[in-house]
Structure formats: structure tokens, C-alpha cells
Design an enzyme around this catalytic site. Structure first.
Site, PDB file in Angstrom:
ATOM      1  N   LYS A 181      67.893  86.741 -60.580  1.00 50.70           N
ATOM      2  CA  LYS A 181      66.892  87.541 -61.447  1.00 50.70           C
ATOM      3  C   LYS A 181      67.738  88.306 -62.208  1.00 50.70           C
ATOM      4  O   LYS A 181      67.495  88.347 -63.394  1.00 50.70           O
ATOM      5  CB  LYS A 181      65.794  88.460 -60.549  1.00 50.70           C
ATOM      6  CG  LYS A 181      64.821  87.331 -59.706  1.00 50.70           C
ATOM      7  CD  LYS A 181      64.185  88.250 -58.924  1.00 50.70           C
ATOM      8  CE  LYS A 181      63.312  87.423 -57.715  1.00 50.70           C
ATOM      9  NZ  LYS A 181      62.887  88.118 -56.767  1.00 50.70           N
ATOM     10  N   GLN A 210      62.577  93.616 -53.082  1.00 47.56           N
ATOM     11  CA  GLN A 210      62.759  92.213 -52.388  1.00 47.56           C
ATOM     12  C   GLN A 210      62.360  92.123 -51.110  1.00 47.56           C
ATOM     13  O   GLN A 210      62.419  92.999 -50.137  1.00 47.56           O
ATOM     14  CB  GLN A 210      64.300  91.744 -52.602  1.00 47.56           C
ATOM     15  CG  GLN A 210      64.263  90.180 -52.299  1.00 47.56           C
ATOM     16  CD  GLN A 210      63.924  89.138 -53.063  1.00 47.56           C
ATOM     17  OE1 GLN A 210      63.880  89.415 -54.327  1.00 47.56           O
ATOM     18  NE2 GLN A 210      63.436  87.921 -52.511  1.00 47.56           N
ATOM     19  N   ASP A 259      55.785  92.088 -59.400  1.00 49.66           N
ATOM     20  CA  ASP A 259      55.803  91.235 -58.401  1.00 49.66           C
ATOM     21  C   ASP A 259      53.944  90.898 -58.298  1.00 49.66           C
ATOM     22  O   ASP A 259      53.456  89.961 -57.599  1.00 49.66           O
ATOM     23  CB  ASP A 259      55.931  91.715 -56.933  1.00 49.66           C
ATOM     24  CG  ASP A 259      57.368  91.092 -56.693  1.00 49.66           C
ATOM     25  OD1 ASP A 259      57.680  90.010 -57.303  1.00 49.66           O
ATOM     26  OD2 ASP A 259      58.243  91.726 -56.170  1.00 49.66           O
TER      27      ASP A 259
HETATM   28  N1  GUN Z   1      60.321  87.334 -51.196  1.00 49.30           N
HETATM   29  C1  GUN Z   1      60.273  86.016 -51.176  1.00 49.30           C
HETATM   30  N2  GUN Z   1      59.434  85.723 -52.636  1.00 49.30           N
HETATM   31  C2  GUN Z   1      59.697  87.103 -53.230  1.00 49.30           C
HETATM   32  C3  GUN Z   1      58.963  87.382 -54.430  1.00 49.30           C
HETATM   33  O1  GUN Z   1      58.303  86.666 -55.294  1.00 49.30           O
HETATM   34  N3  GUN Z   1      59.130  88.858 -54.578  1.00 49.30           N
HETATM   35  C4  GUN Z   1      59.833  89.696 -53.735  1.00 49.30           C
HETATM   36  N4  GUN Z   1      59.878  90.755 -54.071  1.00 49.30           N
HETATM   37  N5  GUN Z   1      60.428  89.185 -52.601  1.00 49.30           N
HETATM   38  C5  GUN Z   1      59.936  87.818 -52.248  1.00 49.30           C
END
Ligand code: GUN
Length: 293
Positions: free
Chosen positions: A53, A97, A120
Site C-alpha cells: 500500500k 491493519q 477502510d
Molecule cells: N486485514 C485484512 N484485510 C484488511 C483490510 O482490507 N484492511 C485492513 N486494515 N486490514 C486488513
């Protein structure tokens, strides 16, 4: 039939090129979009997502800030960091995350992120907005990426029977909502399957569009797929493979080889849904920068 392989890497590249133009426009207005990614602990898969990212942000000309915290970080420290990011004018999007270590209450953390910076889409305000069909909602990146993939590949969702395998809050539930909305990439008839579904193969065989998001390697077999169906694979599973340099390989929730013999189109793993997810995090951060003004 041999399925057309949907190239998520190429689709995401095109999308990111479009996003880079938005970033240039906003930067010229003194509003360069900025994303902060917070990772607590050292889970290798999470490290890899956060790195990807960050790299994608920089390539699009955005500001990327990654905060790495030890696995032992107390909840109060994480909450204090979120408070700082919530008022930081350089940061438009905040991504914590998941999963978080056990000592941290995930719900409390997600509630602390400002809904205006919740790229998110995990804050209950954004979950509610999404269910209501409010365009101001931040849509979670994986389901939103899947909708974009269907649109850009010209796969008709209107009137189609879409079967979503998995009811997670990150993928299955928001995806089912997006697919049923009265909007482009929506208007499907949606069924959500989960671990208690009776006669699962009987249900999946009625799908025009089948989306697997359960985290079980090669769970979807050829017998579960209607000939001509579109199959999208959200799973990224590590399975032991001594023949590989790393000792494992990545595989999806779909048995790719056999299913590609009956489906009309299919996403590979890796290189399918994953790259779209990353592009959509950038898109949401740009949306945040536009809305925060
Ligand atoms: N862990 C697994 N998928 C995601 C996501 O889309 N965003 C975040 N922040 N954590 C994750």
C-alpha cells in the site's frame, strides 16, 4: 469451455494511472492526499500488505506514512496515535491493519478512527452509510475493488444471481450490500453462503457470479460451479510447498485449474482481486482528501 483470465494487475495499473491524475490535481490545489498505515506486530502477510500500500501511494504521487509498532503495544498507545492522526492536516486516510494483537480491542480502535478518514470503511458510521447506499460512505477496499473489476470487465451484474461465499465484515457482508444496490455494478440477486449453509454446492451451482472469500485453499471445486459462471477468488492462502524457494506458495479459495475449465471468466491468485484492493485504498484516500477539503 476455457475461462478468460481476468488480469487484476493490468486493471489495477490502469486505475492507478487514473488516480495519479486526481492526485496531481489535488496536489496543485495544496491538498496532496496522504495515507497513514499503522501496523502493530510483525505478521508477515500484514507486513507485505502494508508495504504494498505504501509503495502504491508513492507511485501515485501521494504522501505515505507507515507507523510500525511492536506487538506488545498497549491499547492506550495505539488510541493516542489515532487521535494524533485524526487531527493531522497532512493525513486524509488512516488504515489500521487487522488483525490486531490480543491485548487490543479491535472494535474500540475502529471506533476511534475519524469516520472522515476511515478509508477502510470499517467504522460503524461508514458501515451504516454503505448499507443505506449513501455515496459519502467509504466502501471497504476489497469489495469495492471487486465491483470495479466487474464493471471494467463488462460483466453484467443487473439481474444476475451473485453468490458470495463468506460473511466476513471485511469482504462478504459489504460485498453482498454493494451487489444488491441500485447502482452500476449492483442490481444483482444476492445469496450469502457461510459455514452453516445447507447443500452449499447446490447453491453455488446456481450462481452466475460466484465470489469466494472464506480463506480455505482450493475450497471451490469444478463440481460447485455452473458452466459459464464468472468466478472471482478473494482468498490468499499460504500452503506448504517444499519445491518453492520460500517453502510455500500462494493459492486462492478456488481450485483454479479445474474450475477454469467450466467458468467463462476467472481471477487468478495472485494477480486477481489483490491488486484491485490496493488501488481502491488509494481511491478512498483521494475521496477523503476531496471531502476534507
Ligand atoms: N486485514 C485484512 N484485510 C484488511 C483490510 O482490507 N484492511 C485492513 N486494515 N486490514 C486488513
Amino acid at each position: 469451455m476455457t475461462a478468460r483470465i481476468i488480469d487484476g494487475t493490468a486493471l489495477a495499473k490502469g486505475l492507478r494511472a487514473e488516480l495519479a491524475l486526481d492526485v496531481r490535481r489535488l496536489t496543485a490545489l495544496g491538498r496532496r492526499p496522504g495515507l497513514a498505515a499503522v501496523l502493530v506486530g510483525d505478521d508477515p502477510a500484514s507486513q507485505s500488505y502494508v508495504r504494498s500500500k505504501g509503495r502504491a501511494c508513492e507511485e501515485a504521487g501521494m504522501l505515505s506514512r507507515t507507523v510500525l509498532l511492536p506487538a506488545t503495544t498497549p491499547e492506550v498507545e495505539l488510541l493516542a496515535l489515532i487521535d494524533q492522526l485524526n487531527v493531522d492536516p497532512e493525513i486524509h486516510g488512516i488504515l489500521v491493519q487487522l488483525p490486531l494483537p490480543r491485548q487490543i480491542d479491535t472494535e474500540r480502535v475502529l471506533l476511534r478512527v475519524s469516520p472522515m478518514k476511515d478509508v477502510d470503511g470499517f467504522h460503524p458510521i461508514n458501515v451504516g452509510r454503505l448499507v443505506l447506499g449513501d455515496p459519502k460512505a467509504f466502501r471497504p477496499a476489497t469489495p469495492w475493488g471487486i465491483i470495479q473489476m466487474l464493471l471494467r470487465e463488462g460483466i453484467e451484474t443487473k439481474g444476475a444471481h451473485a453468490v458470495v461465499l463468506g460473511r466476513s465484515t471485511i469482504v462478504g457482508r459489504p460485498l453482498a450490500n454493494l451487489l444488491m444496490q441500485d447502482a452500476p455494478g449492483g442490481n444483482a440477486t444476492v445469496t450469502v453462503c457461510h459455514s452453516k449453509t445447507r447443500d452449499l454446492p447446490g447453491v453455488t451451482r446456481t450462481a452466475d457470479i460466484l465470489i469466494a472469500a472464506i480463506g480455505r485453499p482450493e475450497f471451490v471445486t469444478r463440481e460447485m460451479v455452473k458452466p459459464g459462471a464468472v468466478v472471482l477468488d478473494v482468498g490468499i492462502n499460504r500452503v506448504d510447498d517444499p519445491s518453492k524457494p520460500k517453502g510455500y506458495r500462494l493459492t486462492g479459495d478456488v481450485a483454479f485449474g479445474p474450475v477454469s475449465e467450466v467458468a467463462s471468466a476467472i481471477t487468478p491468485v495472485p494477480g486477481g482481486v489483490g491488486p484491485m484492493t490496493i488501488a481502491m485504498v488509494l481511491k478512498n484516500t483521494i475521496q477523503a482528501a476531496e471531502m476534507l477539503g
